[in-house]
Scaffold this motif. Structure first.
Motif, PDB file in Angstrom:
ATOM      1  N   GLU A   1       0.873  -1.180   0.000  1.00  0.00           N
ATOM      2  CA  GLU A   1       0.000   0.000   0.000  1.00  0.00           C
ATOM      3  C   GLU A   1       0.903   1.221   0.000  1.00  0.00           C
ATOM      4  O   GLU A   1       1.780   1.333   0.849  1.00  0.00           O
ATOM      5  CB  GLU A   1      -0.889  -0.003   1.248  1.00  0.00           C
ATOM      6  CG  GLU A   1      -1.760   1.225   1.387  1.00  0.00           C
ATOM      7  CD  GLU A   1      -2.695   1.401   0.212  1.00  0.00           C
ATOM      8  OE1 GLU A   1      -2.501   2.386  -0.532  1.00  0.00           O
ATOM      9  OE2 GLU A   1      -3.601   0.584   0.042  1.00  0.00           O
ATOM     10  N   ASP A   2       0.727   2.097  -0.951  1.00  0.00           N
ATOM     11  CA  ASP A   2       1.581   3.274  -1.056  1.00  0.00           C
ATOM     12  C   ASP A   2       0.855   4.589  -0.785  1.00  0.00           C
ATOM     13  O   ASP A   2       1.479   5.634  -0.698  1.00  0.00           O
ATOM     14  CB  ASP A   2       2.238   3.335  -2.441  1.00  0.00           C
ATOM     15  CG  ASP A   2       3.186   2.179  -2.670  1.00  0.00           C
ATOM     16  OD1 ASP A   2       3.936   1.826  -1.736  1.00  0.00           O
ATOM     17  OD2 ASP A   2       3.163   1.605  -3.770  1.00  0.00           O
ATOM     18  N   ALA A   3      -0.475   4.542  -0.619  1.00  0.00           N
ATOM     19  CA  ALA A   3      -1.236   5.782  -0.468  1.00  0.00           C
ATOM     20  C   ALA A   3      -1.595   6.088   0.986  1.00  0.00           C
ATOM     21  O   ALA A   3      -1.416   7.219   1.442  1.00  0.00           O
ATOM     22  CB  ALA A   3      -2.509   5.715  -1.312  1.00  0.00           C
ATOM     23  N   TYR A   4      -2.115   5.102   1.721  1.00  0.00           N
ATOM     24  CA  TYR A   4      -2.574   5.355   3.091  1.00  0.00           C
ATOM     25  C   TYR A   4      -2.598   4.035   3.856  1.00  0.00           C
ATOM     26  O   TYR A   4      -2.643   2.951   3.280  1.00  0.00           O
ATOM     27  CB  TYR A   4      -3.970   5.973   3.096  1.00  0.00           C
ATOM     28  CG  TYR A   4      -5.003   5.104   2.415  1.00  0.00           C
ATOM     29  CD1 TYR A   4      -5.742   4.174   3.138  1.00  0.00           C
ATOM     30  CD2 TYR A   4      -5.218   5.201   1.041  1.00  0.00           C
ATOM     31  CE1 TYR A   4      -6.673   3.365   2.515  1.00  0.00           C
ATOM     32  CE2 TYR A   4      -6.140   4.395   0.407  1.00  0.00           C
ATOM     33  CZ  TYR A   4      -6.859   3.479   1.146  1.00  0.00           C
ATOM     34  OH  TYR A   4      -7.768   2.673   0.530  1.00  0.00           O
ATOM     35  N   CYS A   5      -2.609   4.121   5.159  1.00  0.00           N
ATOM     36  CA  CYS A   5      -2.692   2.939   6.017  1.00  0.00           C
ATOM     37  C   CYS A   5      -4.102   2.365   5.929  1.00  0.00           C
ATOM     38  O   CYS A   5      -5.086   3.090   6.096  1.00  0.00           O
ATOM     39  CB  CYS A   5      -2.337   3.294   7.459  1.00  0.00           C
ATOM     40  SG  CYS A   5      -2.389   1.862   8.571  1.00  0.00           S
ATOM     41  N   ARG A   6      -4.211   1.073   5.665  1.00  0.00           N
ATOM     42  CA  ARG A   6      -5.519   0.422   5.550  1.00  0.00           C
ATOM     43  C   ARG A   6      -6.079  -0.031   6.896  1.00  0.00           C
ATOM     44  O   ARG A   6      -7.183  -0.551   6.961  1.00  0.00           O
ATOM     45  CB  ARG A   6      -5.423  -0.782   4.608  1.00  0.00           C
ATOM     46  CG  ARG A   6      -5.125  -0.389   3.186  1.00  0.00           C
ATOM     47  CD  ARG A   6      -5.280  -1.547   2.226  1.00  0.00           C
ATOM     48  NE  ARG A   6      -4.387  -2.657   2.475  1.00  0.00           N
ATOM     49  CZ  ARG A   6      -3.534  -3.150   1.598  1.00  0.00           C
ATOM     50  NH1 ARG A   6      -3.437  -2.620   0.398  1.00  0.00           N
ATOM     51  NH2 ARG A   6      -2.783  -4.172   1.906  1.00  0.00           N
ATOM     52  N   ASN A   7      -5.326   0.155   7.969  1.00  0.00           N
ATOM     53  CA  ASN A   7      -5.784  -0.231   9.294  1.00  0.00           C
ATOM     54  C   ASN A   7      -6.832   0.785   9.753  1.00  0.00           C
ATOM     55  O   ASN A   7      -6.518   1.957   9.957  1.00  0.00           O
ATOM     56  CB  ASN A   7      -4.606  -0.265  10.267  1.00  0.00           C
ATOM     57  CG  ASN A   7      -5.003  -0.611  11.674  1.00  0.00           C
ATOM     58  OD1 ASN A   7      -6.182  -0.764  11.993  1.00  0.00           O
ATOM     59  ND2 ASN A   7      -4.017  -0.723  12.530  1.00  0.00           N
ATOM     60  N   PRO A   8      -8.075   0.377   9.955  1.00  0.00           N
ATOM     61  CA  PRO A   8      -9.117   1.337  10.339  1.00  0.00           C
ATOM     62  C   PRO A   8      -8.899   1.954  11.724  1.00  0.00           C
ATOM     63  O   PRO A   8      -9.489   2.980  12.035  1.00  0.00           O
ATOM     64  CB  PRO A   8     -10.406   0.513  10.299  1.00  0.00           C
ATOM     65  CG  PRO A   8      -9.979  -0.899  10.405  1.00  0.00           C
ATOM     66  CD  PRO A   8      -8.598  -0.975   9.820  1.00  0.00           C
TER      67      PRO A   8
END
Length: 167
Positions: free
Chosen positions: A42-49
């Protein structure tokens, strides 16, 4: 004039040979704020909610080994848009879901050539290796595969395959 065959990753940035860091590895990203690791990267944002979202994402090589979480065989030719030559006999392949050692995440991939469902068991230790997905006269598309570890030193999966044969 002789043509040079190029080796092209199926998906750029998802895997590579990290050399001194331990050979062929899947590449993920780690968030500096929450330490979550992602594959695919992932290069755009953290996918951890649950992440505050202010961390940097850095590329990290993932564990070279894991344990078989599940597996199955592909005994039919997939329909379009999958590309395959209908004139060539269909060869079954084995899919393996592997829980990576350090990350605890499950990654799906094909088994190395010569490894079938009869060679696998839930919980078996496997390692990630490079492989060839397809090739033409000009290009060889590379991917990752999983093969059983047969000894403490990494083994050769018992089949002598180097992960470079076509499925």
């Amino acid at each position: 004039m002789e043509r040079t065959r190029t080796r092209t990753p199926v998906v750029s940035g998802w895997f590579g040979d990290s050399g001194a860091e331990g050979g062929f590895r899947l590449l993920g990203t780690r968030c500096s704020a929450c330490a979550a690791v992602f594959f695919p990267r992932e290069d755009a944002y953290c996918r951890n909610p649950h992440c505050a979202g202010d961390g940097e994402l850095a590329e990290v090589p993932l564990s070279p080994r894991g344990r078989v979480w599940s597996y199955t065989d592909g005994r039919y030719r997939p329909p379009a848009p999958y590309v395959s030559d209908p004139e060539v006999p269909w060869e079954p392949y084995t899919l393996v879901a592997v829980e990576l050692e350090a990350e605890g995440m499950v990654v799906l991939g094909q088994a190395a050539p010569g490894v079938g469902v009869a060679d696998l068991a839930i919980g078996m230790e496997v390692e990630v290796v490079g492989g060839v997905l397809d090739e033409t006269a000009e290009t060889t598309w590379t991917t990752w595969r999983f093969r059983p570890v047969t000894d403490g030193a990494g083994g050769d999966g018992g089949d002598g395959a180097d992960g470079e044969a076509r499925p």
